[in-house]
Design an enzyme around this catalytic site. Structure first.
Site, PDB file in Angstrom:
ATOM      1  CD  GLU A 116      -8.165 -13.261 -24.511  1.00 24.25           C
ATOM      2  OE1 GLU A 116      -8.179 -12.077 -24.118  1.00 24.25           O
ATOM      3  OE2 GLU A 116      -9.036 -13.755 -25.232  1.00 24.25           O
ATOM      4  CG  HIS A 140      -8.645 -17.916 -20.992  1.00 21.69           C
ATOM      5  ND1 HIS A 140      -9.985 -17.944 -20.674  1.00 21.69           N
ATOM      6  CD2 HIS A 140      -8.598 -17.865 -22.355  1.00 21.69           C
ATOM      7  CE1 HIS A 140     -10.703 -17.907 -21.783  1.00 21.69           C
ATOM      8  NE2 HIS A 140      -9.895 -17.865 -22.820  1.00 21.69           N
ATOM      9  CG  HIS A 142     -11.614 -22.038 -24.661  1.00 24.39           C
ATOM     10  ND1 HIS A 142     -11.379 -21.914 -26.016  1.00 24.39           N
ATOM     11  CD2 HIS A 142     -11.331 -20.831 -24.117  1.00 24.39           C
ATOM     12  CE1 HIS A 142     -10.963 -20.670 -26.266  1.00 24.39           C
ATOM     13  NE2 HIS A 142     -10.909 -20.006 -25.129  1.00 24.39           N
ATOM     14  CD  GLU A 170     -13.796 -31.470  -0.345  1.00 24.18           C
ATOM     15  OE1 GLU A 170     -12.800 -30.740  -0.259  1.00 24.18           O
ATOM     16  OE2 GLU A 170     -14.272 -32.098   0.617  1.00 24.18           O
ATOM     17  CG  HIS A 211     -14.241 -16.848 -24.337  1.00 20.39           C
ATOM     18  ND1 HIS A 211     -13.791 -15.794 -25.074  1.00 20.39           N
ATOM     19  CD2 HIS A 211     -13.151 -17.671 -24.210  1.00 20.39           C
ATOM     20  CE1 HIS A 211     -12.526 -15.950 -25.384  1.00 20.39           C
ATOM     21  NE2 HIS A 211     -12.109 -17.083 -24.868  1.00 20.39           N
TER      22      HIS A 211
HETATM   23  P1  13P Z   1      -4.407 -17.131 -27.910  1.00 17.54           P
HETATM   24  O1  13P Z   1      -4.065 -18.257 -28.848  1.00 17.54           O
HETATM   25  O2  13P Z   1      -4.024 -15.788 -28.456  1.00 17.54           O
HETATM   26  O3  13P Z   1      -3.851 -17.385 -26.521  1.00 17.54           O
HETATM   27  O4  13P Z   1      -5.987 -17.073 -27.767  1.00 17.54           O
HETATM   28  C1  13P Z   1      -6.711 -18.187 -27.343  1.00 17.54           C
HETATM   29  C2  13P Z   1      -7.919 -17.822 -26.570  1.00 17.54           C
HETATM   30  O5  13P Z   1      -8.409 -18.625 -25.803  1.00 17.54           O
HETATM   31  C3  13P Z   1      -8.503 -16.476 -26.730  1.00 17.54           C
HETATM   32  O6  13P Z   1      -9.435 -16.208 -25.726  1.00 17.54           O
HETATM   33 ZN    ZN Z   2     -10.278 -18.039 -24.889  1.00 18.70          ZN
END
Ligand code: 13P
Ligand code: ZN
Length: 273
Positions: A116, A140, A142, A170, A211
């Site tokens: 990413e 980023h 999950h 908050e 995602h």
């Molecule tokens: P990477 O392992 O390449 O960072 O990818 C993980 C991910 O969350 C892709 O969206």
């Molecule tokens: Zn991801």
């Protein structure tokens, strides 16, 4: 100084581990990048080598030429960062043209920065511009409850921002600008990078449908805090819905306005009724 004792490297490692402990990073899920200050680069420079090849990113940014970023490695697990940082994270240098990176430290057993990286790079570019250089972190993750909401809420900036603001008192103070929403797209490429960075012109956080979430901020604490706050709000909403009776009452729009007034923040008015 050993590079692993440099404060910014230690802070980066700690943030990776905090995310792992909160359940945001199954397997290699998620990624983190940090745009280094010149004085931080100077503290690390003894450990750098300049023999690796330049790699084109498919995106370009004038305002990130010659910058250095700390980045998690593609396919590397957040849970391993604390055990062997030198094998799971890296520092990359950006070239004169602002369109390629090369590894100058880390990923000692092989690898490349996160897949990413194009999204992170374009997000850095727009946040640097929007904040006059104050923003340094793109994260980023999950985040499970937020991802769950992308299956049940309309995928609009307004719907997500309202639900999250209403789910914890908050929230309007922490992200008065709300959140942006990117529809489902193939991850890892230039298209999702451009769609996300377009939203990051206006928002500190962008949801990726089905995602995860991208957050930006000036430092590790603020950026991690934003991720944590948004995910916690999403979790509260999921729990409330899980009681099976629907939402009986919530924080009204006038309540939200009252919080904004007392805390001196500007809520995005077009998201209120
Ligand atoms: P990477 O392992 O390449 O960072 O990818 C993980 C991910 O969350 C892709 O969206
Ligand atoms: Zn991801």
């Amino acid at each position: 100084m050993n590079i692993l004792d440099v404060p910014v490297i230690k802070d980066f490692i700690r943030m990776c581990n905090d995310g792992w402990e909160l359940g945001y990073h199954e397997r290699n899920g998620g990624n983190l990048t940090y745009r280094m200050r010149p004085e931080e680069v100077a503290l690390c420079k003894d450990a750098f080598t300049y023999d690796k090849p330049w790699v084109k990113m498919g995106v370009q940014a004038e305002n990130l030429k010659n910058e250095y970023f700390i980045a998690t490695g593609s396919g590397k697990f957040f849970r391993n960062v604390i055990l062997a940082p030198q094998d799971n994270i890296c520092i990359v240098e950006i070239n004169d043209a602002g369109d390629s990176w090369r590894i100058v430290w880390g990923l000692e057993k092989g690898g490349v920065p996160t897949s990413e990286f194009p999204s992170h790079f374009m997000n850095h570019s727009v946040r640097v511009k929007a904040t006059d250089g104050a923003y340094r972190v793109i994260y980023h993750a999950h985040t499970p409850s937020l991802i769950a909401l992308t299956y049940v809420l309309p995928l609009t900036n307004r719907d997500f921002s309202r639900v999250l603001w209403q789910s914890a008192t908050e929230c309007p103070v922490v992200f008065p600008g709300g959140v942006g929403v990117v529809p489902w797209m193939v991850p890892g490429g230039a298209d999702i990078a451009l769609a996300t960075s377009k939203l990051m012109e206006e928002f500190d956080a962008a949801v990726w449908a089905h995602h995860g979430l991208f957050c930006s901020g000036p430092d590790f604490d603020i950026t991690f805090g934003l991720m944590h706050t948004i995910e916690k709000a999403a979790d509260i909403y999921v729990r409330a819905l899980s009681c099976g009776q629907g939402i009986r009452q919530t924080i009204s729009d006038d309540n939200l306005r009252a919080i904004a007034k007392d805390f001196g923040v500007q809520l995005r008015e077009e998201f209120l009724d």
